[in-house]
Write an enzyme that holds these catalytic residues in place. Structure first.
Site, PDB file in Angstrom:
ATOM      1  N   ALA A 101      22.137  25.626 -41.514  1.00  0.00           N
ATOM      2  CA  ALA A 101      22.313  26.987 -41.010  1.00  0.00           C
ATOM      3  C   ALA A 101      23.724  27.441 -40.866  1.00  0.00           C
ATOM      4  O   ALA A 101      24.137  28.603 -40.716  1.00  0.00           O
ATOM      5  CB  ALA A 101      21.814  27.217 -39.767  1.00  0.00           C
ATOM      6  N   ASP A 247      41.513  18.786 -48.756  1.00  0.00           N
ATOM      7  CA  ASP A 247      42.892  18.363 -48.676  1.00  0.00           C
ATOM      8  C   ASP A 247      43.616  18.160 -50.224  1.00  0.00           C
ATOM      9  O   ASP A 247      44.714  18.507 -50.443  1.00  0.00           O
ATOM     10  CB  ASP A 247      43.124  16.921 -47.951  1.00  0.00           C
ATOM     11  N   HIS A 275      40.742  11.618 -43.115  1.00  0.00           N
ATOM     12  CA  HIS A 275      40.970  13.153 -42.986  1.00  0.00           C
ATOM     13  C   HIS A 275      41.433  13.752 -41.523  1.00  0.00           C
ATOM     14  O   HIS A 275      40.582  14.055 -40.722  1.00  0.00           O
ATOM     15  CB  HIS A 275      39.522  13.778 -43.445  1.00  0.00           C
TER      16      HIS A 275
END
Lengths: 435, 435
Positions: A101, A247, A275
């Protein structure tokens, strides 16, 4: 893999083919569930208004559709075999997406359905995982997918139980994660989201395809991916990825910008490590128009001091401009990540992905998920690129991001089966714009 | 078409190549403008942080890039001619999009950039029109487009003046419009948005390609399209479209649902008339698996009484489920609308578009924009489909939507050059979910 029995706990579950949208009170789920798994044939159901649920069955009018194994008024079936034969389509694949969603999914699902990702001859089934809270919104997404009439999109199912939704999944794109609340530390987030990814790992282990490819997007994605793979011992660890492609893409754009060239001239960009703000965008191995970046950009100070910061602060800048996080470009980078695995990597180039370090040739600690340079033959698998070079500057930064990932791993020992957690993360390394 | 001179009012304007993102105070626009239009060569500029603006020029390192006609540190040029030759690409096309900061555009722009719409050999330039208020958000979108590294996306420019942004546009996708505020009548909305579309029509007339194709999405889209074309007398009226494709797609899904077939079996669906609750989804001419719908769905009551309502209330249902309007499927339907004009229509089928009625074979009043069945040879143009049938039920409903469009036209007489407006719209016909 054997299909899981419809045991009582399954009958209580909430996997719904996207069919009757009405009266989804908990009491009605058991019936609906049995209704809609009728016959387990590929099918798609358009959504219904409340008053349609008890309508008489539609006339069977289409020679190719078989409704005998399926009941429920609008449980539409079709003969995919015939489609495969007449349209030269491949066998349908099952793609599960969590956080269905959310805004990233809202971009991604339509790309998956359109054929942009897996190609124009690849029918797909989308299996959407939402939460109690987001369930209606996931229905909304499924309705929009229906209205898009994508010919390749043959099945949409939605649910809130990963043991249902991940059934037979060949790809699992794990986007959903709790955002960091006010005052929450990275350690707290690791624990909260780690629980989610531990459960999803167990679910994948139990019900997904034995060769499912998993891309973890929800943060902190490297350690979430580690938790996920540790909880899925029957799935090869190398099948799990943490997304560092956004990235990489941002790094390519910044190098192009600095060099004054179009971004398609930039190649061989690796994001090493986590990350997080300790990540290492590698300019030593990167190339511009086939030449080493350092030969093209004669500005060591910029490369060493500014480049990484520019890559990392991009998300924060976007939030400032746009008021929202980078959902669209994140979705694009997920598409890129998948395409890099299902298409042969161009000769001489590579792509970055956070993958399991066991057996890596770079001297990185084993048993963590670390972003490294990968190549693929286009079969969904990858190999690490051996011929990269290192210098002290690169090595030093790699050590720092490695140390962070080892600390994160200690933080989640209770979720990976390594015993008690011991959390000593020194600083906040969440990337701006991802908080 | 001749390129408009850089007259003083142009130098004050706000068309920006998406370059230096810093210090966009009005005072800086004049300089920036001259900076960035340097040489008028195809180019793309990555965005800059404030401290980059005065950085020394990047070294020219790329043999194919010519920077001689361009100044400004990161005004990146490239040699599209070489790209065309080596990659067998077509000539670049200019696509202008208004409402660029909105959610529909946020989906659409990435589809345009990816090649999904115009094909994998069609480089494009995106010209994004925002407003004073949305300007920063449009910059955010442009930043995400950069980070997506789409090889076909060769130029992104952003601005708030349609006379700038529409320059040389070959497609104009007019999405931006004011939403209806509380208590606002359709007549008020017609006036407010009509002003916008009158100005945009004049701008297209002044600066766009002489054969620009215009798709109006902002509501009330039929009459907005009429206003737009009336203000653009030098552009063929048949080049203007009002989007009714989402209605067509929804109608196909509902027919598939009722018939119990997959949606790709439904064809020849026309939406007649206005994009409002008076619209007429045509089940008389529609086909399922090549057979007339009425032979397949033996439920006249459903066809006559429920079908249209189901199509129309879809948007409202979505808002309820999803909490947002149907941005994603609207964007998909815009893609469908464009693809229907740039690809040959499949034999025997057609698509719906709101187009100018002059010379129509159906007896519909001239000089309005009315959705009708169209076919295309794939050259961007279309012809109306002659062989459709009518019965009293269809005719009667067509009369009603025609009457509404005639009333809307009277409402906007002050914007179409027909004299004073006289507004007697009897009822609220906004579609649910589009208010």
């Amino acid at each position: 893999m054997a299909v899981t029995d419809l045991s009582p706990n399954y009958a209580q579950s909430r996997l719904l083919k996207h069919g009757p949208a009405s009266s989804r009170s908990p009491a009605s789920y058991a019936n609906r569930f049995v209704d809609l798994r009728c016959g387990r044939r590929p099918r798609v159901c358009c959504s219904l208004a409340p008053d349609q649920v008890k309508a008489p069955p539609a006339p069977v009018t289409n020679g190719t559709a078989s409704k005998t194994e399926c009941y429920g008024v609008f449980c539409v079936t079709y003969d995919l075999k015939a489609e495969e034969e007449t349209k030269s389509w491949k066998r349908m694949i099952n793609v599960a997406v969590s956080g269905a969603a959310g805004m990233i999914s809202n971009h991604l699902l339509f790309k998956l359905a359109s054929g942009e990702v897996f190609g124009p001859d690849q029918p797909i089934a989308l299996k959407l995982l939402g939460s109690e809270k987001s369930f209606q919104a996931v229905e909304g997404v499924a309705m929009e997918l229906e209205d898009s009439l994508y010919p390749l999109l043959r099945e949409v199912s939605i649910g809130i139980d990963p043991y249902e939704v991940f059934q037979d999944a060949e790809w699992a794109l794990l986007i959903g994660a709790k955002p960091r609340g006010p005052g929450m530390e990275r350690a707290d987030l690791l624990d909260i989201n780690g629980q989610i990814f531990a459960e999803q790992g167990r679910a994948l282990n139990a019900v997904a395809s034995r060769n499912v490819k998993v891309i973890v997007v929800g943060n902190p994605c490297n350690t979430n991916a580690l938790i996920c793979l540790k909880n899925a011992p029957n799935i090869p660890a190398k099948n799990f990825h943490a997304l560092t492609r956004l990235d990489e893409n941002r790094a390519k754009c910044q190098l192009a910008l600095k060099a004054g060239v179009f971004y398609d001239k930039v190649s061989n960009v690796t994001i090493w490590g986590n990350h997080s703000t300790t990540q290492v965008p590698d300019f030593l191995n990167a190339k511009i128009d086939g030449k080493p970046v350092k030969e093209v950009i004669n500005d060591t100070k910029w490369l060493e001091e500014e480049f990484t910061e520019r890559v990392q602060k991009r998300g924060g800048e976007l939030i400032k401009k746009w008021g929202r996080s980078s959902a669209a470009s994140t979705a694009v980078s997920i598409v890129d990540a998948i395409k890099s695995l299902v298409n042969p990597t161009p000769k001489g180039d590579w792509f970055s992905s956070g993958v399991y370090t066991n057996g890596n040739p770079y001297g990185i600690s084993e048993d963590i998920v670390f972003s490294m340079p990968c190549r693929s033959e286009g079969n969904g698998d990858y190999e690490l690129v051996p011929d990269v070079i290192f210098d002290d500057f690169l090595r030093e930064r790699m050590k720092k991001t490695e140390a962070e990932l080892l600390a994160e791993r200690r933080c989640v020992g209770h979720l990976t089966g390594e015993g008690n957690a011991y959390c000593d993360l020194p600083e906040d390394t969440m990337l701006p714009g991802e908080q």
